[in-house]
Scaffold this motif. Sequence first.
Motif, PDB file in Angstrom:
ATOM      1  N   TYR A  86       0.843  -1.193   0.000  1.00 49.82           N
ATOM      2  CA  TYR A  86       0.000   0.000   0.000  1.00 49.82           C
ATOM      3  C   TYR A  86       0.879   1.244   0.000  1.00 49.82           C
TER       4      TYR A  86
ATOM      5  N   ALA B  50      -3.534   4.704   0.821  1.00 47.71           N
ATOM      6  CA  ALA B  50      -3.863   3.279   0.980  1.00 47.71           C
ATOM      7  C   ALA B  50      -3.162   2.708   2.210  1.00 47.71           C
TER       8      ALA B  50
ATOM      9  N   VAL C  59     -10.475   3.955  -0.930  1.00 44.53           N
ATOM     10  CA  VAL C  59      -9.170   4.219  -1.552  1.00 44.53           C
ATOM     11  C   VAL C  59      -8.919   3.244  -2.703  1.00 44.53           C
TER      12      VAL C  59
ATOM     13  N   HIS D 185     -10.473   3.914  -6.070  1.00 46.41           N
ATOM     14  CA  HIS D 185      -9.930   5.020  -6.851  1.00 46.41           C
ATOM     15  C   HIS D 185      -8.443   4.834  -7.176  1.00 46.41           C
ATOM     16  N   SER D 186      -7.911   3.680  -6.895  1.00 51.67           N
ATOM     17  CA  SER D 186      -6.470   3.444  -7.043  1.00 51.67           C
ATOM     18  C   SER D 186      -6.116   2.738  -8.339  1.00 51.67           C
ATOM     19  N   SER D 187      -4.875   2.938  -8.746  1.00 50.42           N
ATOM     20  CA  SER D 187      -4.284   2.141  -9.814  1.00 50.42           C
ATOM     21  C   SER D 187      -3.610   0.937  -9.177  1.00 50.42           C
TER      22      SER D 187
ATOM     23  N   VAL E  60      -0.956  -1.066  -4.519  1.00 51.14           N
ATOM     24  CA  VAL E  60      -2.152  -0.229  -4.545  1.00 51.14           C
ATOM     25  C   VAL E  60      -1.683   1.221  -4.498  1.00 51.14           C
ATOM     26  N   LEU E  61      -1.891   1.933  -5.615  1.00 46.41           N
ATOM     27  CA  LEU E  61      -1.408   3.303  -5.765  1.00 46.41           C
ATOM     28  C   LEU E  61      -2.583   4.270  -5.894  1.00 46.41           C
ATOM     29  N   PRO E  62      -2.917   4.963  -4.810  1.00 44.97           N
ATOM     30  CA  PRO E  62      -3.998   5.934  -4.905  1.00 44.97           C
ATOM     31  C   PRO E  62      -3.585   7.134  -5.753  1.00 44.97           C
TER      32      PRO E  62
END
Length: 79
Positions: free
Chosen positions: A6, A10, A44, A47-49, A72-74
């Motif tokens: 995370y 995240a 989160v 909406h994350s990549s 997990v990249l917000p």
Amino acid sequence: MPTLRYFAAAAEAAGTAQETVIGADVAGVLADAVDRHGPRLAHVVAHSSLLLDGRYVQDRNVSLAEGDVLDVLPPFAGG
């Protein structure tokens, strides 16, 4: 087992920067993480990549294998 990492919001929502997870696919791993960490993480994650072993992944049905790393990249502010 795969590793779930995370970043930024995240990590704050999960209360950790990294954890080892059990799951067959991206969707299952994320659902398990949300069950453990709550609705704030769900928001989160929505909406994350996602990066699987450094590559962008959009299909959440992609299978995971031993040793895979899912990031997990917000969204990040800035420019």
